[in-house]
Write a protein that holds these residues in place. Structure first.
Motif, short mmCIF file in Angstrom:
data_model
loop_
_atom_site.label_atom_id
_atom_site.label_comp_id
_atom_site.label_asym_id
_atom_site.label_seq_id
_atom_site.Cartn_x
_atom_site.Cartn_y
_atom_site.Cartn_z
N LEU A 10 24.78 90.67 -20.58
CA LEU A 10 24.67 89.42 -20.95
C LEU A 10 24.39 88.50 -19.28
O LEU A 10 23.24 88.98 -18.60
N ALA A 11 25.55 88.42 -18.54
CA ALA A 11 25.26 87.75 -17.44
C ALA A 11 26.50 87.99 -16.59
O ALA A 11 27.62 88.10 -17.35
N ALA A 12 26.56 87.95 -15.45
CA ALA A 12 27.96 87.78 -14.71
C ALA A 12 28.24 86.38 -14.14
O ALA A 12 27.28 85.47 -14.24
N ALA A 13 29.57 86.16 -14.03
CA ALA A 13 30.03 84.67 -13.81
C ALA A 13 31.13 84.79 -12.74
O ALA A 13 31.78 85.95 -12.68
N GLN A 14 31.49 83.82 -12.08
CA GLN A 14 32.73 83.81 -11.31
C GLN A 14 33.59 82.43 -11.76
O GLN A 14 32.73 81.53 -11.79
N ASP A 15 34.74 82.68 -11.77
CA ASP A 15 35.41 81.45 -12.10
C ASP A 15 36.59 80.90 -11.25
O ASP A 15 36.98 81.81 -10.16
N HIS A 16 37.04 80.01 -11.17
CA HIS A 16 38.38 79.47 -10.33
C HIS A 16 39.63 79.52 -11.26
O HIS A 16 39.45 78.18 -12.11
N LYS A 17 40.67 80.03 -11.00
CA LYS A 17 41.64 79.98 -11.86
C LYS A 17 42.67 78.76 -11.56
O LYS A 17 43.44 78.35 -12.14
N ARG A 18 42.90 78.87 -10.12
CA ARG A 18 43.89 77.98 -9.46
C ARG A 18 43.48 76.37 -9.58
O ARG A 18 42.22 76.05 -9.70
N VAL A 19 44.54 75.55 -9.72
CA VAL A 19 44.49 74.21 -10.12
C VAL A 19 43.66 73.43 -9.11
O VAL A 19 43.19 72.42 -8.91
N GLY A 20 44.07 73.93 -7.71
CA GLY A 20 43.89 72.87 -6.19
C GLY A 20 42.56 73.56 -5.71
O GLY A 20 42.18 74.73 -5.71
N ASP A 21 41.99 72.73 -5.00
CA ASP A 21 40.96 72.95 -3.89
C ASP A 21 41.22 74.08 -3.06
O ASP A 21 42.53 74.10 -2.74
#
Ligand code: AMP
Length: 451
Positions: A230-241
């Motif tokens: 399908l495709a690749a993605a990246q996510d941000h798991k931590r709550v803060g900037d």
């Protein structure tokens, strides 16, 4: 939803899917932003005559008829599907997959998307997943399984930190401790095995080597025998900037992932996804559904961190808007074992999504605060607002959970998609919520340095 009418549905009936009934009754199971994105895509398919979602939410209610059946009420879901003569069910979250909902649908004669319980063990048991990878040569971190705290202590003392301690079972994304010190690793073992912090999920642990590199999520559609990327993605798991603070279910994501270029995507398919499919078939647990591989791109190539057996949340909210082809016949082809010659087309754009969460999340937070102005955000070009936890009360839209909205925007690059997403967020009036302001920062820094 302005600017998002570009589904290429003309191909749907020419993908080897001609034999499908031209108009189907579909049931989506789940209630998050992922299920809203799935419903948004499925509702747009010419193959879909009637769409239900159980239990859904206030945003999903605009795409589907929501029915108040909980995702763990398997009897209720199967009964509803039979009564309504559902042609195809799509199960969103991991828990009902691990608990065998797709098997229950199959036993009742209802075709469903997603793995049965035997194959969903790839997510349900980290130890099982690691053993499969080890037996079949899928590159992954070196590891051992433990049911005894003393033996686990001895292992981490022998190997030292950094080291990673994981509960074997599902722990709502909270069962992994990347321990920077020996004391942290020992404490993580004690919390799970002696303190019972994760109940039964933590009575067995996997302890593994720390992998250094950049992480990405890679999604492949599988029919038991064939897989298509399908495709690749990246996510941000931590709550803060700046990726600080406690872990969450995910605060934002973008796709494509710059670290997964076409060469890397082919390596992940060849070294991780296809060998896993072959292994699962060989072990009598053919995998159908979405294989969501968490991969670390290390100096020596891609390594598998973990498998999930369903679409990601919030990654689905950036995958689905990039898909030009009709999603529904692809899901049906996966369930039917017909992906061998299947082809999907994608928009050549970047999608980025920002999660808006209730103040206090991932700790304690209030429910019931009012959200206004979503229609202003939705009126913006190339913006989609997916609901993760909302309800209508007395005509007002209110937050009913921790992660509440995911605001997706498109752009020619990550920086543009990010600017569009935050412009939409700024149009939403929700004093009870917050979001990170830097989703995509790493990719944007890379774009700047490439200029
Ligand atoms: P998991 O639930 O297995 O994806 O783990 C949660 C997060 O912990 C991952 O997304 C990684 O950021 C991190 N993690 C898990 N295993 C490792 C590992 N072996 N080395 C480094 N980081 C890891």
């Amino acid at each position: 939803m302005a600017g998002f009418g570009q589904h290429d549905t003309s191909r749907a009936l020419h993908d080897g899917t001609d034999s499908f009934p031209p108009a189907m009754k579909i049931l989506v199971v789940g209630s998050g932003g992922r299920e809203h994105a799935l419903c948004w895509a499925i509702a747009a398919s010419p193959l879909c005559r009637k769409l239900y979602c159980a239990p859904g939410n206030a945003g999903i209610a605009r795409e589907a008829t929501c029915v108040a059946i909980a995702v763990d009420d398997h009897d209720g879901l199967v009964r509803f599907a039979r009564e309504q003569a559902i042609d195809f069910a799509v199960v969103g979250p991991e828990q009902p997959l691990v608990d065998g909902l797709v098997d229950r649908f199959a036993a009742a004669g209802i075709k469903a998307f997603g793995p049965g319980a035997a194959a969903a063990a790839l997510e349900g048991s980290k130890g099982f997943m690691k053993d499969i990878a080890a037996r079949h040569g899928v590159p992954t971190a070196a590891y051992r399984r433990f049911t005894d705290a003393e033996a686990a202590h001895a292992y981490v003392r022998e190997h030292g930190a950094p080291i990673v301690v994981k509960t074997d079972g599902l722990a709502a994304g909270k069962g992994v401790v990347v321990a920077a010190t020996l004391d942290e690793a020992l404490a993580a073992i004690d919390a799970a095995m002696i303190g019972g912090a994760f109940g039964k999920a933590g009575t067995e642990l996997v302890i593994e080597e720390f992998l250094d590199g950049e992480e990405a999520s890679f999604f492949a559609l599988c029919d038991g025998e064939h897989a298509i990327a399908l495709a690749a993605a990246q996510d941000h798991k931590r709550v803060g900037d700046g990726d600080t603070g406690p872990n969450t279910g995910g605060m934002g994501a973008y796709s494509p992932a710059p670290v997964v270029d076409s060469t890397m995507a082919e390596r992940i398919m060849a070294e991780i996804v296809r060998p896993t499919l072959t292994a699962m078939r060989a072990e009598g647990r053919p995998f159908k559904g979405v294989l969501f591989a968490g991969v670390m791109i290390t100096a020596s190539g891609p390594k598998l961190i973990e498998y999930n057996v369903r679409f990601g949340d919030p990654e689905t909210q950036v995958l689905v808007p990039r898909l030009m082809s009709d999603l529904l016949p692809a899901l049906i082809a996966a369930a039917d074992g017909q992906l061998g010659t299947y082809h999907l087309r994608w928009h050549d754009t970047v999608a980025l999504t920002v999660v808006m969460a209730a103040t206090g999340y991932p700790g304690g937070y209030a429910r019931g605060s009012e959200i206004r102005g979503i229609e202003r955000a939705e009126a913006m070009k190339d913006v989609l607002v997916f609901h993760a936890a909302t309800a209508l009360r007395d005509g007002k839209l209110v937050a009913t959970g921790g992660r509440v909205l995911t605001v997706t925007a498109m752009g020619r690059n990550v920086a543009e998609a990010q600017a569009n997403a935050y412009a939409a967020i700024d149009a939403i009036d929700w004093p009870g919520g917050f979001c990170r302001r830097d989703i995509g920062w790493r990719a944007i820094a890379r774009e700047k340095s490439a200029r």
